[in-house]
Design a protein around this motif. Structure first.
Motif, short mmCIF file in Angstrom:
data_model
loop_
_atom_site.label_atom_id
_atom_site.label_comp_id
_atom_site.label_asym_id
_atom_site.label_seq_id
_atom_site.Cartn_x
_atom_site.Cartn_y
_atom_site.Cartn_z
N TYR A 97 42.06 27.54 44.54
CA TYR A 97 43.07 28.39 43.91
C TYR A 97 43.67 29.29 44.97
O TYR A 97 43.11 29.48 46.05
CB TYR A 97 42.44 29.24 42.79
CG TYR A 97 41.92 28.42 41.63
CD1 TYR A 97 42.76 28.05 40.59
CD2 TYR A 97 40.59 28.01 41.59
CE1 TYR A 97 42.29 27.28 39.53
CE2 TYR A 97 40.10 27.24 40.54
CZ TYR A 97 40.97 26.88 39.51
OH TYR A 97 40.50 26.12 38.47
N LEU B 143 48.05 30.48 36.70
CA LEU B 143 46.98 30.22 35.75
C LEU B 143 46.40 31.51 35.16
O LEU B 143 45.92 31.51 34.04
CB LEU B 143 45.86 29.41 36.42
CG LEU B 143 46.29 28.07 37.00
CD1 LEU B 143 45.09 27.38 37.64
CD2 LEU B 143 46.90 27.17 35.92
N ARG B 144 46.38 32.57 35.93
CA ARG B 144 45.87 33.86 35.46
C ARG B 144 46.73 34.95 36.06
O ARG B 144 47.20 34.83 37.19
CB ARG B 144 44.40 34.05 35.90
CG ARG B 144 43.45 32.99 35.40
CD ARG B 144 43.11 33.19 33.92
NE ARG B 144 42.11 34.24 33.76
CZ ARG B 144 42.33 35.42 33.16
NH1 ARG B 144 43.51 35.71 32.67
NH2 ARG B 144 41.36 36.30 33.05
N ALA C 295 45.44 28.61 28.80
CA ALA C 295 44.12 29.18 29.06
C ALA C 295 43.54 29.84 27.81
O ALA C 295 42.34 29.78 27.58
CB ALA C 295 44.20 30.21 30.19
N ARG D 225 37.24 23.90 42.23
CA ARG D 225 38.68 23.76 42.52
C ARG D 225 39.13 24.83 43.51
O ARG D 225 38.57 25.90 43.60
CB ARG D 225 39.50 23.93 41.23
CG ARG D 225 39.15 22.96 40.12
CD ARG D 225 39.85 21.63 40.30
NE ARG D 225 39.54 20.73 39.19
CZ ARG D 225 40.20 20.69 38.04
NH1 ARG D 225 41.22 21.54 37.85
NH2 ARG D 225 39.86 19.86 37.09
N TYR E 244 46.00 33.16 45.38
CA TYR E 244 46.22 34.43 44.67
C TYR E 244 47.03 35.38 45.54
O TYR E 244 47.11 35.22 46.77
CB TYR E 244 44.86 35.07 44.32
CG TYR E 244 44.04 35.43 45.55
CD1 TYR E 244 44.12 36.69 46.15
CD2 TYR E 244 43.22 34.47 46.17
CE1 TYR E 244 43.40 36.99 47.28
CE2 TYR E 244 42.51 34.77 47.31
CZ TYR E 244 42.59 36.03 47.86
OH TYR E 244 41.89 36.33 49.01
N GLY F 145 47.38 27.62 40.70
CA GLY F 145 46.72 26.34 40.88
C GLY F 145 47.30 25.52 42.01
O GLY F 145 46.83 24.40 42.26
N ASP G 189 33.43 29.49 37.30
CA ASP G 189 34.70 29.66 36.60
C ASP G 189 35.55 30.79 37.15
O ASP G 189 36.54 31.17 36.53
CB ASP G 189 34.48 29.84 35.09
CG ASP G 189 34.01 31.24 34.72
OD1 ASP G 189 33.46 31.95 35.59
OD2 ASP G 189 34.21 31.63 33.55
N GLY G 190 35.21 31.33 38.31
CA GLY G 190 36.04 32.40 38.86
C GLY G 190 35.50 32.99 40.14
O GLY G 190 34.60 32.43 40.79
N LEU H 231 38.52 29.86 34.90
CA LEU H 231 39.11 28.81 35.72
C LEU H 231 38.23 27.55 35.71
O LEU H 231 37.05 27.60 35.33
CB LEU H 231 39.28 29.31 37.15
CG LEU H 231 40.19 30.53 37.34
CD1 LEU H 231 40.12 31.03 38.77
CD2 LEU H 231 41.62 30.22 36.94
N THR I 140 36.38 27.93 43.27
CA THR I 140 35.25 28.09 42.38
C THR I 140 34.11 27.17 42.80
O THR I 140 34.32 26.15 43.47
CB THR I 140 35.65 27.76 40.93
OG1 THR I 140 36.31 26.49 40.90
CG2 THR I 140 36.58 28.82 40.37
#
Length: 567
Positions: free
Chosen positions: A136, A108-109, A24, A134, A138, A100, A66-67, A130, A154
């Protein structure tokens, strides 16, 4: 969602250093809540925690390309009267990870956020960097405790339409009036996005807002007027496993209506202004702070005293833009009282339901929009809804009917801007509705310029009952209104470039948990063709009907009663 073990969190956390650093190339710690002076992660360990603090679940919200925001709030004893959920009076380091894959193998984060006591030990992390469009997953960890896993996603790239959007919207979940089964059924739909359009919680103490046959369960604590009270009430609602499942299933876009503070409040005016309430602004500040603490909102919505920025835009690529409105914080006080009235003040052009600044922001957004669908996520009934067949116009002064000039300016605004497909989404009224939108509701022959879809309540009003929309008097008096049903549920939509499909989902009852949902009716809105078109209607279920063969006047009164507090 699945709960992963503490060991798997630690193992994937170790692996994440390489993934985040080399793949990333983005700093590991994203934006979090306002926090006290920094301390080391070691000094903010789980000191004093002797029980699982993740009793309120997890949530995500406000996605972009992106997030998104991820949220949790630490509360080992969620119903504690002081509103602090049984947490020690110290900040805590909360580790978070974004994956992911649902199994949690591809980190990924990751990062660390501080859960501060002054913000109710809530955590808001703004995750970015991100890939667009997609799925994701968490979760969070503090000390030995690991949270449930949530699913987020996202939005498509700003220049992409994506592959379509499965979006659900809901409103009005009175904890005392039934079980939150509708939230569970919504979660099982696996939507991409959920809109909550207000009345997420109710302010009343037990035995104040009751339904026929008695309430199903009780509120804890007094009527919410203090920060401790609002925090406790939010915690009681968030402790419900069905609501937790809905939050964990998809990112949410949230806006409030009235009961998050006080029934039918308007700007700085409480429900009953004739009764002195010198502490109302302090109550408003407490309600706003607790709302932010308990919702997956971005830093831009951090309240500042008695003000909170809640209207905002969320873009879903080129497919849709969601204009999320606040029709409470800036409105003029209701004219002629809050109920159904023939009210001259309703047409006063100086009165507004959005306030001047929000109205300019909205109309400016129409002129700059290039989206296929412009969706207004807002609280109260937009179309005209007259309940009098005679010449007098008797309408709800708490809805847009009480602010006719506001409605006219905004409707004309999207017409002048050439908005391709304007769609208004609405909550508040505890029943499903669908309607065409007009510039002139008094002349049914004028052209249709938009569409409105209205979600029933999750529980408010109790079970409700099935009804045949062909006999509904509101639909006879107002030919632009096309559908009505008084059961509990939600609306599930599928938004594609050429078509928006809305399934009005209903449950037969909410007094007992576990009911299955079914489609009562389906409406579509075609690209470039304003107005709703019915494609399916499930036959009337006689066993579920509340008022069989009721005269028109009784049916109208039933609707009015549903929308009026009857303590």
């Amino acid at each position: 969602m699945s709960r992963l073990s503490r060991r798997s969190f630690l193992v994937t956390g170790i692996a994440a250093g390489t993934v985040v650093g080399t793949v990333a190339g983005i700093p590991a710690v994203a934006n979090a809540d306002p926090e006290p002076a920094p301390e080391s992660a070691a000094s903010l360990a789980s000191r004093g925690l002797r029980a699982d603090p993740f009793t309120l679940g997890v949530a995500s919200g406000d996605p972009d390309s992106d997030g998104f925001v991820i949220w949790t709030r630490l509360a080992p004893r969620p119903l504690a009267e002081d509103g602090f959920g049984g947490m020690p009076a110290t900040p805590f380091a909360v580790h978070w990870q974004v994956y992911g894959d649902e199994a949690g193998r591809r980190v990924l984060r990751r990062g660390v956020a501080v859960a501060a006591r002054e913000w109710g030990h809530a955590v808001h992390v703004e995750v970015d960097g991100l890939a667009s469009d997609r799925e994701y997953w968490y979760r969070f960890k503090v000390g030995p405790y690991v949270s449930p896993t949530g699913r987020a996603r996202t939005a498509p790239h700003p220049l992409s339409y994506g592959s379509g959007l499965a979006m659900a919207f809901v409103s009005c979940a009175q904890y005392e009036h039934g079980h939150f089964t509708a939230y569970r059924r919504l979660a099982e739909e696996h939507p991409d996005l959920v809109l909550h359009l207000g009345d997420y919680q109710y302010e009343y103490k037990r035995d104040t807002y009751t339904i026929p046959g008695g309430n199903v369960r009780d509120h804890e604590g007094p009527e919410t007027e203090t920060l401790a009270g609002y925090r406790q009430r939010h915690a009681q609602y968030k402790s419900d496993p069905d609501l937790q499942a809905a939050h964990a299933a998809a990112p949410w876009l949230v806006v409030w209506d009235d009961h998050e503070l006080d029934n039918n409040w308007a700007d700085e005016v409480p429900e009953n202004p004739e009764i002195p309430q010198p502490n109302f602004l302090a109550r408003r500040e407490a309600a706003f702070r607790a709302y932010y603490e308990n919702m997956p909102l971005r830093r831009g919505s951090v309240p500042r005293g008695v003000d909170m920025q809640l209207y905002r835009r969320i873009r879903w690529g080129r497919l849709a833009v969601f204009h999320m409105l606040d029709t409470r914080q800036y409105r003029s006080d209701q004219g002629c009282g809050d109920g159904y009235r023939d009210c001259p003040a309703a047409t006063d052009p100086a009165r507004s339901i959005t306030g001047e600044a929000q109205e300019r922001w909205l109309i400016d957004g129409f002129h700059h929009s290039r989206a296929q669908w412009d969706v207004l996520g807002q609280q109260v009934f937009f179309a005209q809804r007259d309940n009098n067949a005679g010449p007098a116009k008797v309408t709800s002064q708490d809805a847009w009917d009480g602010y006719v000039a506001s409605r006219q300016r905004i409707t004309q605004g999207w017409v002048d801007a050439g908005v391709r497909n304007p769609v208004v989404l609405t909550g508040d009224v505890h029943a499903h509705w669908a309607s065409d939108l007009k510039l002139d509701y008094d002349d049914p022959t004028t052209r249709t310029v938009g569409s409105e879809l209205v979600a029933t309540s999750v529980t408010t009003g109790g079970d409700g009952g099935d009804s045949d929309p062909r006999t509904q008097p509101f639909l006879k008096i107002n030919p632009h209104l096309k559908f009505y049903n008084n059961q509990r549920g939600y609306v599930l939509t599928r938004i594609e470039r050429d078509l928006l499909t809305a399934d009005f989902k209903v449950l037969p009852q909410v007094r007992q948990p576990g009911a299955q949902a079914h489609v009562k009716a389906t409406f579509v809105i075609e690209d470039g063709v304003p107005g709703v078109q019915q494609t399916y209607l499930r036959p009337l279920d006689p066993a579920a009907r509340r008022t069989p063969q009721a005269p028109d006047a009784e049916l109208i009164q039933e609707v009015v009663d549903l929308e009026t507090r009857r303590p």
